[in-house]
Design a protein around this motif. Structure first.
Motif, PDB file in Angstrom:
ATOM      1  N   ARG A  85       0.674  -1.080  -0.029  1.00  0.00           N
ATOM      2  CA  ARG A  85      -0.582  -0.168   0.323  1.00  0.00           C
ATOM      3  C   ARG A  85       0.776   1.052  -0.232  1.00  0.00           C
ATOM      4  N   ASP A  91      -1.839  -5.089  -7.890  1.00  0.00           N
ATOM      5  CA  ASP A  91      -2.340  -5.586  -7.499  1.00  0.00           C
ATOM      6  C   ASP A  91      -1.825  -6.778  -8.899  1.00  0.00           C
ATOM      7  N   VAL A  94       1.668  -7.123  -8.203  1.00  0.00           N
ATOM      8  CA  VAL A  94       1.718  -8.067  -6.964  1.00  0.00           C
ATOM      9  C   VAL A  94       1.493  -9.867  -7.933  1.00  0.00           C
ATOM     10  N   GLU A  95       0.394  -9.876  -9.031  1.00  0.00           N
ATOM     11  CA  GLU A  95       0.197 -10.752  -9.259  1.00  0.00           C
ATOM     12  C   GLU A  95       1.191 -11.425 -10.440  1.00  0.00           C
TER      13      GLU A  95
END
Length: 229
Positions: A85, A91, A94-95
């Protein structure tokens, strides 16, 4: 204390673990790759079988040396939500990192195990070894995976670590043994005279050595009947 190399670190670490020697329920697990030569010396000293638990750091995109989390066998993912954050990491980013590390995790499991299933964890005292801890995120993922596998007792053991990492792991592991917690810490490699990268071949050689040398001390633990179904 500066260790000559990972084998020397394992020999020193083993001295802090001798209370576990010759236990029939004992299993030593190493975090590859650097943790394996350390763990081999621990397993040898304690007369315990050795196996690996594969975990992978999730590095911050563009700064892979900084951990934003980790993966471990069994679908375990640990994420530092505050860091993600704070750095505003999407996201999707991150994936992307997680998919790449999952592929490497699976490759290592296939290579190191050579078609052999992992040793039984359920109901056993498990000592999890790495060559050192900076953030501790990879070790935390391994500990969570062992909880799911219903280990009876989880002991985290490392030759050198930050005080913060050791303190954080005490919330999840039953026992945390950090032989040295120097300040300032800076990096794990600073506390080794020789800290070359451990290769896949060295990992396989260490595991083979453990099976051949230690099997005589713990009869049956390397038989198929003692491995996970």
């Amino acid at each position: 204390m500066v260790f000559r190399d990972r084998r020397h670190a394992g020999q020193e670490l083993a001295q802090a673990l001798m209370a576990f020697a010759d236990r029939q329920d004992l299993l030593v697990l190493a975090l590859p790759r650097g943790g394996v030569p350390v763990a081999l010396e621990v397993a040898r000293a304690l007369h315990a079988p050795l196996d690996v638990i594969v975990a992978r750091k999730l590095g911050v995109p563009g700064h892979a040396e900084y951990a934003m989390g980790a993966l471990a066998s069994g679908g375990i993912r640990v994420l530092n939500a505050d860091l993600v954050r704070q750095l505003r990491i999407p996201d999707a980013a991150v994936e992307v990192v997680a998919r790449a590390e999952q592929q490497e995790l699976e490759r290592r499991e296939r290579l190191y195990r050579d078609r052999q299933p992992p040793l039984v964890v359920c109901g056993r005292t498990v000592i999890v070894v790495d060559d050192g801890l900076a953030t501790g995120s990879t070790m935390l993922a391994a500990v969570k995976a062992l909880r799911l596998k219903r280990a009876a007792r989880i002991v985290v053991a490392v030759p050198v670590a930050t005080r913060r990492a050791c303190a954080a792991l005490r919330a999840d592991a039953d026992t945390v043994i950090c032989a040295n917690t120097p300040e300032p810490f800076r990096a794990v490699g600073q506390w080794y005279g020789h800290f070359e990268q451990t290769t896949d071949d060295e990992v396989r050689q260490c595991l083979a050595e453990a099976r051949s040398v230690l099997a005589g001390h713990v009869p049956g633990d390397f038989d198929d009947g003692q491995r996970q179904e």
